[in-house]
Design an enzyme around this catalytic site. Structure first.
Site, short mmCIF file in Angstrom:
data_model
loop_
_atom_site.label_atom_id
_atom_site.label_comp_id
_atom_site.label_asym_id
_atom_site.label_seq_id
_atom_site.Cartn_x
_atom_site.Cartn_y
_atom_site.Cartn_z
N GLY A 153 0.81 -1.22 0.00
CA GLY A 153 0.00 0.00 0.00
C GLY A 153 0.84 1.26 0.00
O GLY A 153 0.32 2.35 0.25
N THR A 154 2.14 1.15 -0.34
CA THR A 154 3.03 2.31 -0.30
C THR A 154 2.53 3.44 -1.19
O THR A 154 2.56 4.62 -0.81
CB THR A 154 4.46 1.89 -0.72
OG1 THR A 154 4.97 0.94 0.22
CG2 THR A 154 5.39 3.09 -0.80
N HIS A 175 6.79 18.81 3.36
CA HIS A 175 7.36 17.73 2.55
C HIS A 175 6.55 16.46 2.77
O HIS A 175 6.23 16.11 3.92
CB HIS A 175 8.82 17.50 2.95
CG HIS A 175 9.57 16.63 1.99
ND1 HIS A 175 9.42 15.26 1.95
CD2 HIS A 175 10.48 16.94 1.02
CE1 HIS A 175 10.20 14.75 1.01
NE2 HIS A 175 10.86 15.76 0.42
N THR A 201 -39.42 -30.19 5.70
CA THR A 201 -38.05 -30.68 5.82
C THR A 201 -37.75 -31.51 4.59
O THR A 201 -38.62 -32.21 4.07
CB THR A 201 -37.89 -31.55 7.09
OG1 THR A 201 -38.80 -32.65 7.03
CG2 THR A 201 -38.17 -30.73 8.35
N HIS A 202 -36.52 -31.41 4.08
CA HIS A 202 -36.15 -32.05 2.82
C HIS A 202 -37.03 -31.55 1.66
O HIS A 202 -37.23 -32.26 0.67
CB HIS A 202 -36.26 -33.58 2.92
CG HIS A 202 -35.44 -34.19 4.00
ND1 HIS A 202 -34.14 -34.57 3.84
CD2 HIS A 202 -35.75 -34.46 5.30
CE1 HIS A 202 -33.67 -35.08 4.97
NE2 HIS A 202 -34.63 -35.00 5.88
N SER A 225 -40.93 -8.92 -15.89
CA SER A 225 -40.60 -9.56 -17.16
C SER A 225 -40.83 -8.59 -18.31
O SER A 225 -41.76 -7.78 -18.28
CB SER A 225 -41.48 -10.80 -17.36
OG SER A 225 -41.29 -11.34 -18.66
N LYS A 278 -46.14 -10.06 -14.63
CA LYS A 278 -45.27 -10.90 -13.81
C LYS A 278 -44.48 -10.02 -12.84
O LYS A 278 -43.93 -8.99 -13.23
CB LYS A 278 -44.31 -11.70 -14.68
CG LYS A 278 -43.60 -12.83 -13.95
CD LYS A 278 -42.79 -13.65 -14.96
CE LYS A 278 -42.30 -14.96 -14.33
NZ LYS A 278 -41.37 -14.72 -13.23
N GLU A 285 -33.54 -11.96 -4.57
CA GLU A 285 -32.51 -12.37 -5.52
C GLU A 285 -31.26 -11.53 -5.37
O GLU A 285 -30.13 -12.05 -5.42
CB GLU A 285 -33.06 -12.26 -6.94
CG GLU A 285 -34.18 -13.25 -7.24
CD GLU A 285 -34.96 -12.92 -8.50
OE1 GLU A 285 -35.88 -13.68 -8.83
OE2 GLU A 285 -34.65 -11.89 -9.14
#
Length: 481
Positions: free
Chosen positions: A113-114, A143, A201-202, A332, A338, A345
């Site tokens: 990062g100099t 300076h 579940t599942h 859409s 829609k 998302e």
């Protein structure tokens, strides 16, 4: 002996063309309307890679570090007070974003990062020279190395600024948004605590719970992740300043490290302290790794919450349709009417990006060979990127989706009334095998659970009604033991 006085003037240089700036390698032409100097210009030539610029909040934090260093140097008699005040004045302009246009460097630069450190030093020097009526580029009376960088190295000032900016961004930008999102989830959970729904579940039908219980699970996952992030961020309070080049503190006076940490603490209102071992602070970046891991820990439950919401809102007629999300924009370009779960998302994409950023941070941090880690810009850029998109994404997700989400109570009741998995409540009375036989009959013959139970002859109608009450099957509401 008199000293220059500050003559206030607007930020900016009214000049065209190029001017000559110099550094230890000689002269180079610099745009005349910019405050940066030779080393910044060389970086622009040699590292013009992509469009990823160093994040501006880093420079704002660097202003705090440079101000603190100047004030400490003046207090210890190493720098005239007027010069420290001048540097501090410009450093404040840096911190407030007034000089943002003069920080053009790319992430892809020297790993210490100099060049970013020198960009800050040069801008502060030239702006300071302008304020006292000097010649920009003359390096007199300020300076960039001897004055603005006094008692410092890029190797300790950059990780110091990294810690400062990351902590401030976490506490000021991200954590408040997570707290507000959590509060909204908890409020919805309380509001819907008695609304029974079918669990899954599942991805298959399961026993009932309430909408409030489901949402309380989301809120608690987020709370736990936030708790872990709060714990992780505390390591950022340790600052490398005073270690200079390799951790020995060469060219920094005795006590400088504690003094500058205390000054930064005062300027920020956070309890920063000097790192107890500067060799570790320079050669490793474990505090940044922990912070990034905390961000990853937030991304995981956020991804789950957003995905769960869009599953539960799928439809509106041919999906689960339990939740009704706000309609923010058309979904859409070809299908009229829609509407899509766009905030969900977006948050899933954000969480996915954060997971990727954390992978980059972890690998980069492993490259701390010998006495310096030289992957700092990419670590800093990825952490700040994660913080920014998580904060913005959570705010939008809360405001434009969660707060306006409502329930499709008819659909919830329909699923509860039609679920075969309520058969689980019969097991204590008639046993697992008989209950399973009833469930199979209901599904194979498309019967209601009650009709299948009565057909089995294992129990009568009043007994079924007593045992199969969905509200009695959801426990005590909290999910606790």
């Amino acid at each position: 002996m008199t000293h220059p006085t500050i003559t206030p003037c607007p930020v900016g240089i009214q000049a065209t063309g190029m001017r000559q700036e110099r550094d230890s390698m000689g002269q180079i032409a610099v745009p005349a309307d910019k405050y940066w100097g030779a080393q910044t210009q060389r970086s622009l030539v040699h590292f013009s890679i992509g469009t990823d610029h160093m994040p501006l909040p880093l420079y704002h934090a660097y202003g705090i570090v440079k101000k603190a260093a100047a004030l400490v140097n003046a207090a210890e008699g190493r720098m005239p007070q007027w010069k420290a005040d001048l540097i501090a004045h410009v450093a404040d302009e840096v911190s407030t974003g007034e000089l943002d246009a003069h920080f053009p460097l790319y992430v892809w630069q020297t790993g210490s990062g100099t060049q970013t450190n020198m960009n800050v030093n040069e801008v502060i020097a030239n702006r300071g020279i302008q304020l006292v009526g000097g010649t920009i580029g003359s390096q007199t009376p300020i300076h960039p190395n001897d004055d603005v960088n006094m008692g410092q190295s890029s190797n300790d000032s950059f990780p110091t600024a990294m810690h400062v900016v990351t902590l401030l961004e976490l506490e000021d930008r991200l954590i408040p948004e997570i707290e507000q999102l959590s509060a909204t989830l908890h409020r919805k959970a309380h509001e819907w605590q008695a609304v029974v729904k079918i669990g899954r579940t599942h991805l298959q039908d399961a026993v009932p719970l309430t909408v409030g219980q489901e949402w309380s699970g989301w809120a608690t996952l987020l709370d736990d992740a936030l708790k872990n992030l709060r714990h992780a961020k505390d390591a950022l309070l340790e600052l490398a300043a005073g270690g200079t080049a390799v951790g020995t503190g060469l060219n920094a006076p005795q006590g400088f490290s504690k003094a500058i940490a205390a000054r930064i603490a005062t300027l920020t209102g956070r309890p920063f302290i000097t790192a107890p071992n500067k060799f570790a602070a320079l050669s490793g970046l474990d505090a940044m790794v922990r912070a990034s891991a905390g961000l990853r820990g937030l991304a995981v439950p956020l991804l789950k919450i957003a995905n769960d919401m869009r599953w539960l809102a799928s439809g509106p007629r041919c999906g689960l349709g339990e939740l009704i999300l706000p309609e923010n924009e058309p979904g859409s370009s070809i299908m009229p009417g829609k509407v899509n779960p766009t905030q969900c998302e977006a948050l899933v994409m954000i969480a996915t990006q954060v997971l990727g950023n954390d992978t980059t941070v972890g690998f980069a941090a492993s490259q701390g060979q010998l006495d310096l880690n030289v992957m700092r810009p990419i670590i800093l850029a990825n952490c700040l990127h994660s913080i920014r998109i998580l904060a913005d994404g959570c705010k939008n997700f809360r405001v434009f989706s969660v707060e306006g989400t409502t329930l499709n109570r008819d659909k919830l009741a329909h699923y509860v009334n039609g679920s075969v998995m309520l058969v689980t409540a019969l097991t204590p009375e008639i046993g697992y095998d008989k209950a399973a036989a009833i469930a199979h009959t209901a599904m194979q013959e498309n019967l209601s659970l009650k009709d299948a139970a009565l057909k089995s002859g294992y129990l009568d109608g009043p007994t079924f009604d007593r045992l199969v009450n969905p509200l009695d099957m959801v426990g005590h509401g909290t999910g606790g033991a």
